[in-house]
Structures are given as structure tokens and as C-alpha cells.
Scaffold this motif. Structure first.
Motif, PDB file in Angstrom:
ATOM      1  N   HIS A  98       3.217   3.390  -8.270  1.00  0.00           N
ATOM      2  CA  HIS A  98       1.710   3.826  -8.130  1.00  0.00           C
ATOM      3  C   HIS A  98       2.304   5.613  -7.837  1.00  0.00           C
ATOM      4  O   HIS A  98       1.022   6.491  -8.262  1.00  0.00           O
ATOM      5  N   LEU A  99       3.274   5.704  -6.803  1.00  0.00           N
ATOM      6  CA  LEU A  99       2.864   7.132  -6.359  1.00  0.00           C
ATOM      7  C   LEU A  99       3.327   7.872  -6.987  1.00  0.00           C
ATOM      8  O   LEU A  99       2.865   9.105  -7.747  1.00  0.00           O
ATOM      9  N   LEU A 100       4.216   7.699  -8.395  1.00  0.00           N
ATOM     10  CA  LEU A 100       5.009   8.478  -9.857  1.00  0.00           C
ATOM     11  C   LEU A 100       3.198   8.381 -10.493  1.00  0.00           C
ATOM     12  O   LEU A 100       3.684   9.597 -11.113  1.00  0.00           O
ATOM     13  N   ARG A 107      10.602 -11.249  -4.035  1.00  0.00           N
ATOM     14  CA  ARG A 107       8.885  -9.922  -3.636  1.00  0.00           C
ATOM     15  C   ARG A 107       8.536  -9.076  -3.032  1.00  0.00           C
ATOM     16  O   ARG A 107       7.976  -8.443  -3.865  1.00  0.00           O
ATOM     17  N   GLU A 108       9.789  -8.651  -1.945  1.00  0.00           N
ATOM     18  CA  GLU A 108       9.513  -7.436  -1.196  1.00  0.00           C
ATOM     19  C   GLU A 108      10.100  -6.296  -2.794  1.00  0.00           C
ATOM     20  O   GLU A 108       9.344  -5.233  -2.200  1.00  0.00           O
ATOM     21  N   ARG A 109      11.614  -6.590  -3.463  1.00  0.00           N
ATOM     22  CA  ARG A 109      11.338  -5.144  -4.257  1.00  0.00           C
ATOM     23  C   ARG A 109      10.652  -5.314  -5.084  1.00  0.00           C
ATOM     24  O   ARG A 109      10.536  -4.047  -5.604  1.00  0.00           O
ATOM     25  N   PHE A 110      10.165  -6.420  -5.490  1.00  0.00           N
ATOM     26  CA  PHE A 110       9.224  -5.866  -6.714  1.00  0.00           C
ATOM     27  C   PHE A 110       7.704  -5.365  -6.035  1.00  0.00           C
ATOM     28  O   PHE A 110       7.818  -4.278  -6.226  1.00  0.00           O
ATOM     29  N   THR A 111       7.171  -5.702  -4.964  1.00  0.00           N
ATOM     30  CA  THR A 111       6.419  -4.950  -4.129  1.00  0.00           C
ATOM     31  C   THR A 111       7.227  -3.361  -4.498  1.00  0.00           C
ATOM     32  O   THR A 111       5.905  -2.684  -4.601  1.00  0.00           O
ATOM     33  N   MET A 160       0.610  -1.059   0.059  1.00  0.00           N
ATOM     34  CA  MET A 160      -0.198   0.358   0.259  1.00  0.00           C
ATOM     35  C   MET A 160       0.723   1.350   0.227  1.00  0.00           C
ATOM     36  O   MET A 160       1.857   0.840   0.072  1.00  0.00           O
ATOM     37  N   SER A 161       0.435   2.305  -0.616  1.00  0.00           N
ATOM     38  CA  SER A 161       1.639   3.259  -0.716  1.00  0.00           C
ATOM     39  C   SER A 161       0.200   4.544  -0.590  1.00  0.00           C
ATOM     40  O   SER A 161      -0.633   4.375  -1.404  1.00  0.00           O
ATOM     41  N   THR A 162       0.497   5.871  -0.191  1.00  0.00           N
ATOM     42  CA  THR A 162       0.124   7.327  -0.344  1.00  0.00           C
ATOM     43  C   THR A 162       0.987   8.266  -0.203  1.00  0.00           C
ATOM     44  O   THR A 162       2.176   8.426   0.591  1.00  0.00           O
ATOM     45  N   TRP A 163       0.737   9.229  -0.963  1.00  0.00           N
ATOM     46  CA  TRP A 163       1.560  10.064  -0.816  1.00  0.00           C
ATOM     47  C   TRP A 163       0.681  11.519  -0.679  1.00  0.00           C
ATOM     48  O   TRP A 163      -0.135  12.375  -1.204  1.00  0.00           O
ATOM     49  N   PRO A 164       0.458  11.641   0.745  1.00  0.00           N
ATOM     50  CA  PRO A 164      -0.610  13.505   1.335  1.00  0.00           C
ATOM     51  C   PRO A 164       0.078  14.004   0.596  1.00  0.00           C
ATOM     52  O   PRO A 164       1.242  14.687   0.832  1.00  0.00           O
ATOM     53  N   GLN A 169       5.804  13.903   3.077  1.00  0.00           N
ATOM     54  CA  GLN A 169       6.278  12.780   2.340  1.00  0.00           C
ATOM     55  C   GLN A 169       5.399  11.126   2.274  1.00  0.00           C
ATOM     56  O   GLN A 169       4.546  11.314   2.454  1.00  0.00           O
ATOM     57  N   PRO A 170       5.763  10.855   0.771  1.00  0.00           N
ATOM     58  CA  PRO A 170       4.812   9.159   1.128  1.00  0.00           C
ATOM     59  C   PRO A 170       5.671   8.629   1.782  1.00  0.00           C
ATOM     60  O   PRO A 170       6.668   7.890   2.496  1.00  0.00           O
ATOM     61  N   LEU A 171       4.234   7.732   1.436  1.00  0.00           N
ATOM     62  CA  LEU A 171       4.145   6.431   2.953  1.00  0.00           C
ATOM     63  C   LEU A 171       4.252   5.001   2.291  1.00  0.00           C
ATOM     64  O   LEU A 171       3.351   4.423   1.040  1.00  0.00           O
ATOM     65  N   ILE A 172       4.907   4.148   1.991  1.00  0.00           N
ATOM     66  CA  ILE A 172       4.987   3.412   2.004  1.00  0.00           C
ATOM     67  C   ILE A 172       4.766   1.727   2.710  1.00  0.00           C
ATOM     68  O   ILE A 172       6.095   1.503   3.065  1.00  0.00           O
ATOM     69  N   LEU A 173       3.825   1.134   2.281  1.00  0.00           N
ATOM     70  CA  LEU A 173       4.047  -0.466   3.598  1.00  0.00           C
ATOM     71  C   LEU A 173       4.401  -1.250   3.073  1.00  0.00           C
ATOM     72  O   LEU A 173       3.237  -1.192   1.960  1.00  0.00           O
ATOM     73  N   LEU A 174       4.770  -2.632   3.590  1.00  0.00           N
ATOM     74  CA  LEU A 174       4.997  -3.055   3.143  1.00  0.00           C
ATOM     75  C   LEU A 174       4.670  -4.579   3.958  1.00  0.00           C
ATOM     76  O   LEU A 174       5.338  -4.318   5.264  1.00  0.00           O
TER      77      LEU A 174
END
Length: 103
Positions: free
Chosen positions: A33-35, A22-26, A1-5, A9-14
Motif C-alpha cells: 500500500h505504501l509503495l 500472517r504477520e509477515r504477509f500483513t 494499517m499504514s500511512t505515509w504522512p 516516515q512511513p508508519l505501519i501498525l500491526l
């Protein structure tokens, strides 16, 4: 999940416990998504997947390695070397505090 309020700062949760690949791909998928996406759209998951794939294994670097391959792969060392180089480049491009978060 990602968001950029807005204004933050942008936030990515893994999820933890995933295989490193898999973690790198995610992570790359969420950066996509953020970009690229401000609002939900039909093809955004496919677009983020394509972004992640190109970010982690750029076609211009990978295609020359694939020319002339037969099955089974006869150049696995070159692919592994490319992967390690991309990982080092990606890690070295991040500020130190972000590198710690990703480990």
C-alpha cells in the motif's frame, strides 16, 4: 494499517498475537500500500495482496520448485529452505532498530 504522512516516515501498525506467517504477509501487504497507493481505489486490496505474495514468495524462485510436483508435496524441504532464506534476506535488509520492532 499504514500511512505515509507528507514529510514524515512511513508508519505501519500491526495487530499483535498473530501467527508469524500472517504477520509477515500483513506487513508486506501494508508495504505494498505504501509503495503503490496514495488514494483509495477499487482494486488496491487485491494489488497489495499480490505485492505481498510476490515479495514473500517470488514466482521466479517458486515456480521451478513446483515443476513436477505431485500431491502430496514431494519437496517440502526445498520449500521450507526457500522460505527460511527469504526470511533471513528480509530481516537482514532492515536496519537493526526496525528488526527489533518486528520481533
Amino acid at each position: 494499517m499504514s500511512t505515509w504522512p507528507t514529510g514524515q516516515q512511513p508508519l505501519i501498525l500491526l495487530n499483535r498475537g498473530r501467527l508469524p506467517d500472517r504477520e509477515r504477509f500483513t506487513l508486506a501487504h501494508e508495504v505494498g500500500h505504501l509503495l503503490m497507493h496514495e488514494l483509495p481505489a477499487d482494486d488496491q486490496e487485491k494489488e497489495a495482496d499480490r505485492f505481498a505474495g510476490e515479495f514473500l514468495a517470488p514466482a521466479e524462485e517458486l515456480e521451478p520448485l513446483l515443476w513436477g510436483w505431485s500431491k502430496p508435496c514431494d519437496h517440502p524441504a526445498e520449500v521450507a529452505q526457500l522460505r527460511r532464506r527469504r526470511e533471513r534476506e528480509a530481516e537482514n535488509s532492515l536496519p537493526e532498530q526496525r528488526r527489533e520492532v518486528l520481533r
